[in-house]
Design an enzyme around this catalytic site. Structure first.
Site, PDB file in Angstrom:
ATOM      1  N   ASP A  16       0.855  -1.179   0.000  1.00 39.76           N
ATOM      2  CA  ASP A  16       0.000   0.000   0.000  1.00 39.76           C
ATOM      3  C   ASP A  16       0.897   1.237   0.000  1.00 39.76           C
ATOM      4  O   ASP A  16       2.075   1.167   0.386  1.00 39.76           O
ATOM      5  CB  ASP A  16      -0.896  -0.025   1.245  1.00 39.76           C
ATOM      6  CG  ASP A  16      -1.774   1.206   1.364  1.00 39.76           C
ATOM      7  OD1 ASP A  16      -2.341   1.629   0.346  1.00 39.76           O
ATOM      8  OD2 ASP A  16      -1.871   1.746   2.476  1.00 39.76           O
ATOM      9  N   ASP A  18      -0.130   4.968   1.089  1.00 40.92           N
ATOM     10  CA  ASP A  18      -0.295   5.907   2.202  1.00 40.92           C
ATOM     11  C   ASP A  18      -0.203   5.190   3.544  1.00 40.92           C
ATOM     12  O   ASP A  18      -0.990   4.291   3.836  1.00 40.92           O
ATOM     13  CB  ASP A  18      -1.643   6.620   2.093  1.00 40.92           C
ATOM     14  CG  ASP A  18      -1.787   7.359   0.769  1.00 40.92           C
ATOM     15  OD1 ASP A  18      -0.878   8.131   0.427  1.00 40.92           O
ATOM     16  OD2 ASP A  18      -2.795   7.148   0.070  1.00 40.92           O
ATOM     17  N   GLY A  62      -8.122   3.676   3.321  1.00 40.91           N
ATOM     18  CA  GLY A  62      -7.777   2.648   2.350  1.00 40.91           C
ATOM     19  C   GLY A  62      -8.764   2.447   1.231  1.00 40.91           C
ATOM     20  O   GLY A  62      -8.500   1.704   0.284  1.00 40.91           O
ATOM     21  N   ARG A  65     -11.977   6.884  -3.161  1.00 35.73           N
ATOM     22  CA  ARG A  65     -12.536   8.126  -2.630  1.00 35.73           C
ATOM     23  C   ARG A  65     -14.065   8.117  -2.543  1.00 35.73           C
ATOM     24  O   ARG A  65     -14.638   8.409  -1.496  1.00 35.73           O
ATOM     25  CB  ARG A  65     -12.054   9.290  -3.505  1.00 35.73           C
ATOM     26  CG  ARG A  65     -12.117  10.653  -2.854  1.00 35.73           C
ATOM     27  CD  ARG A  65     -11.658  11.704  -3.848  1.00 35.73           C
ATOM     28  NE  ARG A  65     -10.360  11.361  -4.408  1.00 35.73           N
ATOM     29  CZ  ARG A  65      -9.977  11.667  -5.648  1.00 35.73           C
ATOM     30  NH1 ARG A  65     -10.801  12.303  -6.452  1.00 35.73           N
ATOM     31  NH2 ARG A  65      -8.778  11.334  -6.084  1.00 35.73           N
ATOM     32  N   SER A 140      -5.313   5.532  -4.319  1.00 35.94           N
ATOM     33  CA  SER A 140      -5.059   6.924  -4.673  1.00 35.94           C
ATOM     34  C   SER A 140      -4.865   7.118  -6.172  1.00 35.94           C
ATOM     35  O   SER A 140      -4.109   6.379  -6.816  1.00 35.94           O
ATOM     36  CB  SER A 140      -3.812   7.431  -3.945  1.00 35.94           C
ATOM     37  OG  SER A 140      -3.476   8.738  -4.378  1.00 35.94           O
ATOM     38  N   ASN A 142      -3.444   9.725  -7.143  1.00 41.07           N
ATOM     39  CA  ASN A 142      -2.222  10.536  -7.156  1.00 41.07           C
ATOM     40  C   ASN A 142      -0.971   9.697  -6.887  1.00 41.07           C
ATOM     41  O   ASN A 142       0.105  10.234  -6.655  1.00 41.07           O
ATOM     42  CB  ASN A 142      -2.314  11.634  -6.093  1.00 41.07           C
ATOM     43  CG  ASN A 142      -3.569  12.466  -6.234  1.00 41.07           C
ATOM     44  OD1 ASN A 142      -3.860  12.991  -7.307  1.00 41.07           O
ATOM     45  ND2 ASN A 142      -4.349  12.573  -5.163  1.00 41.07           N
ATOM     46  N   ASP A 198      -1.554  -0.734   6.118  1.00 42.89           N
ATOM     47  CA  ASP A 198      -1.785  -0.113   7.427  1.00 42.89           C
ATOM     48  C   ASP A 198      -3.263   0.090   7.707  1.00 42.89           C
ATOM     49  O   ASP A 198      -3.636   0.448   8.822  1.00 42.89           O
ATOM     50  CB  ASP A 198      -1.069   1.238   7.530  1.00 42.89           C
ATOM     51  CG  ASP A 198      -1.719   2.305   6.666  1.00 42.89           C
ATOM     52  OD1 ASP A 198      -2.070   2.000   5.502  1.00 42.89           O
ATOM     53  OD2 ASP A 198      -1.890   3.430   7.149  1.00 42.89           O
TER      54      ASP A 198
END
Length: 245
Positions: A16, A18, A62, A65, A140, A142, A198
């Site tokens: 992952d 972030d 996780g 969006r 994401s 991004n 996480d």
């Protein structure tokens, strides 16, 4: 791969972004809080119940969006129109709120920059030195820009992020589809891949995808919850995996 703290059958590692590779989970949480608190204040007035850390872990962390928006709003009994992905940030739709959050996130990243976790970068280098294949799996959109900003794009053979998931119509975490796609792209079976996450949604994805090993990375003191959601092992930093080998 005992010196990496992984079972012998593991041939690939799926990370992952972030909270595992980069220190952006806290920025995401702050952007979500501001987005939802502003929305709830406009809707309910100053007596609104704020978005908190438990909301973030349970309903948003996780997830893609729009899924995060739907999940949190459903927890508060709020039903908004879906809208469209190009809705402006001020529009009171699922996609509008999601775009408001993303705009805030990008503003925060531009202002403060992005940092990587040094322990993860060291572990990635060790993994690749042993000949294991690597993928980044993130909801994401991004992801690529963030990896480039910390000089980590070349550490991954495969990227399955929000952009790729949309192109392939892959459902996001807690469904395992993005991780399964990454394993397939790397040419390994799920049982030959380790997942590093996480988020509780990521743990659920690792467990339901029947991956060979699921590593929970505990940055915020939720070790018990990570284990309850499917982690085989929980570490505070990936350096610990080598130390435990």
């Amino acid at each position: 791969m005992s010196d990496l703290g992984l079972p012998q059958q593991i041939l690939a590692c799926l990370f992952d972004l972030d909270g595992v590779i980069t220190k952006t989970a806290v920025v995401h949480a702050a952007a979500w809080k501001r987005t939802f608190d502003d929305f709830l204040r406009e809707r309910d007035g100053d007596g609104f119940r704020p978005f908190d850390d438990e909301d973030y872990s349970a309903y948003v962390d996780g997830m893609p969006r729009a899924d995060g928006v739907r999940s949190f709003l459903a927890s508060r009994g709020i039903d908004l129109p879906e809208g469209t992905p190009d809705d402006p940030p001020e529009r009171a739709t699922v996609h509008g709120l999601g775009n408001r959050k993303n705009q805030l996130l990008l503003d925060m990243i531009r202002t403060d920059g992005v940092e990587a976790y040094d322990g993860t970068l060291r572990y990635l280098e060790a993994v690749r030195a042993k000949g294991l294949r690597t993928a980044v799996v993130s909801s994401s959109a991004n992801c690529r820009d963030v990896l480039r900003s910390v000089g980590a794009e070349d550490l991954f053979d495969v990227r399955v992020d929000g952009v790729v998931a949309a192109q392939r119509r892959l459902p996001g975490k807690p469904r395992p589809d993005t991780f399964l796609a990454a394993a397939k792209d790397l040419g390994v079976q799920p049982s030959q891949a380790a997942v590093f996450e996480d988020a509780l949604a990521g743990m659920d994805a690792g467990r339901s995808g029947h991956f060979g090993y699921v590593v929970g990375v505990d940055r915020v003191g939720q070790s018990a919850a990570l284990r309850a959601h499917g982690a085989d092992i929980v570490v505070r930093d990936l350096d610990e995996l080598g130390e435990r080998a």
